[in-house]
Scaffold this motif. Sequence first.
Motif, PDB file in Angstrom:
ATOM      1  N   ILE A   1       0.850  -1.187   0.000  1.00 54.55           N
ATOM      2  CA  ILE A   1       0.000   0.000   0.000  1.00 54.55           C
ATOM      3  C   ILE A   1       0.888   1.239   0.000  1.00 54.55           C
ATOM      4  O   ILE A   1       1.760   1.390   0.852  1.00 54.55           O
ATOM      5  CB  ILE A   1      -0.932   0.014   1.227  1.00 54.55           C
ATOM      6  N   LEU A   2       0.681   2.100  -0.980  1.00 54.09           N
ATOM      7  CA  LEU A   2       1.477   3.311  -1.099  1.00 54.09           C
ATOM      8  C   LEU A   2       0.796   4.452  -0.354  1.00 54.09           C
ATOM      9  O   LEU A   2      -0.425   4.545  -0.319  1.00 54.09           O
ATOM     10  CB  LEU A   2       1.652   3.679  -2.572  1.00 54.09           C
ATOM     11  N   PHE A   3       1.595   5.314   0.235  1.00 56.29           N
ATOM     12  CA  PHE A   3       1.061   6.464   0.948  1.00 56.29           C
ATOM     13  C   PHE A   3       1.675   7.749   0.410  1.00 56.29           C
ATOM     14  O   PHE A   3       2.862   7.808   0.105  1.00 56.29           O
ATOM     15  CB  PHE A   3       1.360   6.370   2.455  1.00 56.29           C
ATOM     16  N   ARG A   4       0.842   8.764   0.289  1.00 54.59           N
ATOM     17  CA  ARG A   4       1.305  10.103  -0.054  1.00 54.59           C
ATOM     18  C   ARG A   4       0.816  11.049   1.035  1.00 54.59           C
ATOM     19  O   ARG A   4      -0.277  10.873   1.564  1.00 54.59           O
ATOM     20  CB  ARG A   4       0.768  10.541  -1.419  1.00 54.59           C
TER      21      ARG A   4
ATOM     22  N   ALA B   1      -5.337   0.692  -3.674  1.00 55.26           N
ATOM     23  CA  ALA B   1      -3.964   0.212  -3.522  1.00 55.26           C
ATOM     24  C   ALA B   1      -3.057   1.328  -3.037  1.00 55.26           C
ATOM     25  O   ALA B   1      -1.901   1.102  -2.716  1.00 55.26           O
ATOM     26  CB  ALA B   1      -3.454  -0.334  -4.847  1.00 55.26           C
ATOM     27  N   GLU B   2      -3.602   2.538  -2.989  1.00 58.88           N
ATOM     28  CA  GLU B   2      -2.807   3.695  -2.605  1.00 58.88           C
ATOM     29  C   GLU B   2      -3.623   4.560  -1.650  1.00 58.88           C
ATOM     30  O   GLU B   2      -4.843   4.663  -1.779  1.00 58.88           O
ATOM     31  CB  GLU B   2      -2.424   4.495  -3.853  1.00 58.88           C
ATOM     32  N   HIS B   3      -2.966   5.134  -0.673  1.00 58.25           N
ATOM     33  CA  HIS B   3      -3.629   5.997   0.297  1.00 58.25           C
ATOM     34  C   HIS B   3      -2.887   7.323   0.409  1.00 58.25           C
ATOM     35  O   HIS B   3      -1.710   7.419   0.076  1.00 58.25           O
ATOM     36  CB  HIS B   3      -3.680   5.338   1.679  1.00 58.25           C
TER      37      HIS B   3
END
Length: 216
Positions: free
Chosen positions: A93-96, A138-140
């Motif tokens: 899981i990608l985080f920005r 898939a990304e947060h």
Amino acid sequence: MKDIKKKSSFLADYVKDVIDKKYRTRSLAAEDLGIDESVLSRICSGKRPGVSESIVEGICEKLGLDKAEGVLRLFLTKHSKIRQFFTNPRKPILFRILLPDSNDKTINPEKISKTHTPVPLVSSEALDGFISLKQRAAEHALIPKNWLQEGHNAQCTRVKGDSMAPTLPDGSIVAIDFDSRTVQNGSIFLLKWKKKVVIRRTVFQDSYLLFCPDNV
């Protein structure tokens, strides 16, 4: 949940090898486990066992296996359409991090869990106010907790196009509070227009409420 291999069934994969190692025959196994031999045969063959959760819990307890995982595997054996969400390899899981000021880099990694909250980052087409299993993000994005009221539902998405430039250039990430519907003059709203999701600024003019782009 441990790694699940696609063999006969999730439940059979979990108990069959343990049963065969512990007991000389299936007849002895069924007697010790307190179930009919035909039921045990269905479980080990991968067929729909037709047993209750309590029976599976009892079998797992006798075999020294985790009862919760046994019940979950029974559920997945009965409901094949849901299996894909447990068997597909999990992607990282990608985080920005979203900041009110892009020049402000004062983020304390040790305290970020107290100051920020993760919000799903989805495509504009998936913005429905909720995330279904098929649209699992898939990304947060990590957004400041003071941006949202407690209990409010939020999602993030990327801006497409330059209609809100220079305020929101193409590719910008925005957070949407789906429970905030109070219209104020000059505020930015996300709305559905002609089956498309668009972002516009609200403008009160005379007795009208206008939704205007910023690049005009």
